[in-house]
Design an enzyme around this catalytic site. Structure first.
Site, mmCIF file in Angstrom:
data_model
loop_
_atom_site.group_PDB
_atom_site.id
_atom_site.type_symbol
_atom_site.label_atom_id
_atom_site.label_comp_id
_atom_site.label_asym_id
_atom_site.label_seq_id
_atom_site.Cartn_x
_atom_site.Cartn_y
_atom_site.Cartn_z
ATOM 1 N N ALA A 127 0.850 -1.185 0.000
ATOM 2 C CA ALA A 127 0.000 0.000 0.000
ATOM 3 C C ALA A 127 0.889 1.239 0.000
ATOM 4 O O ALA A 127 2.005 1.229 0.526
ATOM 5 C CB ALA A 127 -0.904 -0.002 1.230
ATOM 6 N N GLU B 30 4.272 -5.211 7.504
ATOM 7 C CA GLU B 30 3.355 -4.335 8.231
ATOM 8 C C GLU B 30 3.602 -4.344 9.735
ATOM 9 O O GLU B 30 3.342 -3.355 10.415
ATOM 10 C CB GLU B 30 1.891 -4.758 8.004
#
Length: 190
Positions: free
Chosen positions: A64, A132
């Site tokens: 992302a 992440e």
């Protein structure tokens, strides 16, 4: 400039994420354009298979777009997360075989997009990770469900909680990818 390039040849549709300057990172615009292209592919009767890849040779999808995410409030972030989750579900449940041609970094959301594909083929330079955890997050687009099915629970926990990069060779050995493509580099002769 199109964020997703669509090519149709020999009954195969190739969808290429086209943000090489950003390592093909996914923002809301890319997710929406990719969703529209996948919808078109699913309705195109002549298309028998889909190849999903990233432009350039450095990155499949580097996850992302963190810079755009930093500007989001909590409701925008939730909407973005749901958009990515819905897209990976559509890819996974597509009636047409979808192949991830991983040609570099497949990180975070990019790794999760590849996991949603039915087949993953990696170049020898491909690198996979779920980094992440280093931002205090867990994979939000289905990685916690899809990864254990491919590599086993123990290895998936290690990948998700460690955030370490996995080489294409390691990915092949553990079943994360189905095969590898070795790129031949021509050198100038002096």
């Amino acid at each position: 400039m199109s964020l997703v390039i669509s090519e149709f040849k020999n009954n195969v549709c190739t969808l290429t994420i086209n943000r090489p300057e950003k390592y093909n990172a996914l923002n809301e615009d890319v997710l929406k354009e990719l969703d529209k292209n996948i919808e078109w592919v699913e309705n195109e009767k002549k298309c028998r298979a889909v190849i999903l890849t990233g432009s350039g040779d450095k990155s499949f999808i580097a996850g992302a777009d963190i810079k755009s995410m930093q500007k989001m409030d909590s409701s925008e972030a939730l909407k973005f997360g749901k958009l990515g989750q819905e897209l990976t579900n559509i890819i996974e449940n597509s009636p047409k075989p979808t192949i991830a041609a991983v040609n570099g970094f497949a990180l975070g959301g990019g790794c999760e997009v590849s996991l949603a594909c039915h087949i993953r083929i990696a170049s020898e330079h491909a690198r996979f990770a779920q980094p992440e955890v280093q931002l205090g997050l867990i994979p939000g687009w289905g990685g916690t469900q899809r990864l254990p099915r491919l590599v086993g629970t123990g290895k998936a926990i290690e990948i998700i909680t460690g955030g370490e990069m996995i080489s294409a060779n390691e990915a092949l050995k553990m079943g994360l990818v189905s095969g590898m493509i070795f790129m031949m580099v021509r050198r100038k002769q002096h």
